[in-house]
Design an enzyme around this catalytic site. Sequence first.
Site, short mmCIF file in Angstrom:
data_model
loop_
_atom_site.label_atom_id
_atom_site.label_comp_id
_atom_site.label_asym_id
_atom_site.label_seq_id
_atom_site.Cartn_x
_atom_site.Cartn_y
_atom_site.Cartn_z
N HIS A 12 15.13 -31.15 -26.63
CA HIS A 12 16.12 -31.70 -27.56
C HIS A 12 15.98 -31.04 -28.92
O HIS A 12 15.05 -30.27 -29.15
CB HIS A 12 16.04 -33.23 -27.63
CG HIS A 12 14.80 -33.76 -28.27
ND1 HIS A 12 13.54 -33.61 -27.72
CD2 HIS A 12 14.59 -34.47 -29.43
CE1 HIS A 12 12.64 -34.19 -28.50
NE2 HIS A 12 13.25 -34.70 -29.55
N HIS A 56 15.29 -31.80 -32.13
CA HIS A 56 14.46 -32.13 -33.30
C HIS A 56 13.54 -30.96 -33.68
O HIS A 56 12.99 -30.29 -32.81
CB HIS A 56 13.66 -33.40 -33.03
CG HIS A 56 14.50 -34.64 -33.08
ND1 HIS A 56 14.16 -35.82 -32.46
CD2 HIS A 56 15.70 -34.87 -33.69
CE1 HIS A 56 15.10 -36.73 -32.69
NE2 HIS A 56 16.06 -36.18 -33.42
N ASP A 102 10.51 -30.64 -34.72
CA ASP A 102 9.14 -30.55 -34.20
C ASP A 102 9.11 -30.09 -32.74
O ASP A 102 8.04 -29.92 -32.16
CB ASP A 102 8.37 -31.87 -34.40
CG ASP A 102 9.01 -33.05 -33.72
OD1 ASP A 102 10.26 -33.13 -33.67
OD2 ASP A 102 8.27 -33.93 -33.23
N HIS A 103 10.30 -29.88 -32.15
CA HIS A 103 10.39 -29.36 -30.78
C HIS A 103 10.99 -27.96 -30.74
O HIS A 103 10.90 -27.28 -29.72
CB HIS A 103 11.23 -30.30 -29.92
CG HIS A 103 10.61 -31.66 -29.78
ND1 HIS A 103 10.03 -32.11 -28.62
CD2 HIS A 103 10.43 -32.64 -30.70
CE1 HIS A 103 9.52 -33.32 -28.83
NE2 HIS A 103 9.76 -33.66 -30.08
N HIS A 150 17.16 -41.03 -26.94
CA HIS A 150 16.47 -40.60 -28.17
C HIS A 150 17.41 -39.70 -28.97
O HIS A 150 17.63 -39.92 -30.16
CB HIS A 150 15.19 -39.89 -27.78
CG HIS A 150 14.42 -39.31 -28.93
ND1 HIS A 150 13.81 -40.08 -29.89
CD2 HIS A 150 14.16 -38.01 -29.26
CE1 HIS A 150 13.21 -39.29 -30.77
NE2 HIS A 150 13.41 -38.03 -30.42
N ASP A 166 10.82 -36.48 -25.84
CA ASP A 166 10.64 -37.77 -26.52
C ASP A 166 11.42 -38.89 -25.83
O ASP A 166 11.87 -39.84 -26.47
CB ASP A 166 11.10 -37.68 -27.99
CG ASP A 166 10.18 -36.83 -28.83
OD1 ASP A 166 9.09 -36.45 -28.36
OD2 ASP A 166 10.55 -36.53 -29.99
N HIS A 180 4.23 -36.45 -27.45
CA HIS A 180 3.45 -37.05 -28.54
C HIS A 180 2.27 -37.86 -28.02
O HIS A 180 2.38 -38.54 -26.99
CB HIS A 180 4.32 -37.99 -29.40
CG HIS A 180 5.32 -37.28 -30.25
ND1 HIS A 180 5.03 -36.77 -31.49
CD2 HIS A 180 6.62 -37.00 -30.02
CE1 HIS A 180 6.11 -36.20 -32.01
NE2 HIS A 180 7.10 -36.32 -31.14
ZN LIG Z 1 12.52 -36.16 -31.04
#
Ligand SMILES: [Zn+2]
Length: 258
Positions: free
Chosen positions: A52, A54, A56-57, A108, A132, A170
Amino acid sequence: MNLIALPAFEDNYLWLLTHQQRAIVVDPGDATVVNQALSRLNLRLEAILITHHHPDHTGGLMALQKQHGCPAYGPQREAIEGQLRRLEQGEEVTVLGHTFEVFDVPGHTAGHIAYFLPATTAGESPLLFCGDTLFSGGCGRLFEGTAAQMLASLDKLATLPDATRVACAHEYTLSNLRFAKAVEPDNLALQRYIEHCQALRSAGQPTLPSTIGVERQINPFLRSRESSVRRSLLSIAPSLGDDANAFALLREWKNRFK
Ligand SMILES: [Zn+2]
């Protein structure tokens, strides 16, 4: 194949899957972390999988593609910068000689996807990269999707074989399990799993991957229809409504839980 969790940022794992000296990386939020691991282990990066949008990905995607010239795969319905082959429910992607199935798992984010590898001919357990969506003992926050979408996404993942390794993004496990225990104080499998995860964290080890079989026993977000979970929900809400509404109450309770 070898599955390696690379810690990044506060509590992310970037997953490396390797076969001999070849590797793929899932959700490379940080290119430096990935490059250091590739050099240390003498691996060649062959593909990048994204679940996805975001940062941090996806933060390391452009740099890794430029340096390694490898293909990258990601969700059909999300805005992500980079040369991605776009995938959606029912499509497949073959990397390291193994074919992953793609699932749409909105909730999410609106276009979140997951990658599932059924058991290999070499006898390795099935493997799920779920970003996530599903965490050990929890699930992602509903930033873009609805409770009904997340419930349907988790229902889909819950039907995978019990032995499926759950490689989520995570290390939230212990804090998720504190909430799980508040929801199901009498769940003995949960109590045993908390002790197991505490021992792993004390030894500096990841609690992941988990398995679908474990999550079905201990994760309240896969158990929102269980009578024990419903009883706890009725202690915080006068009525539960339909399954999606009960799930929404559970998710909101977790958001408030300290
Ligand atoms: Zn995320």
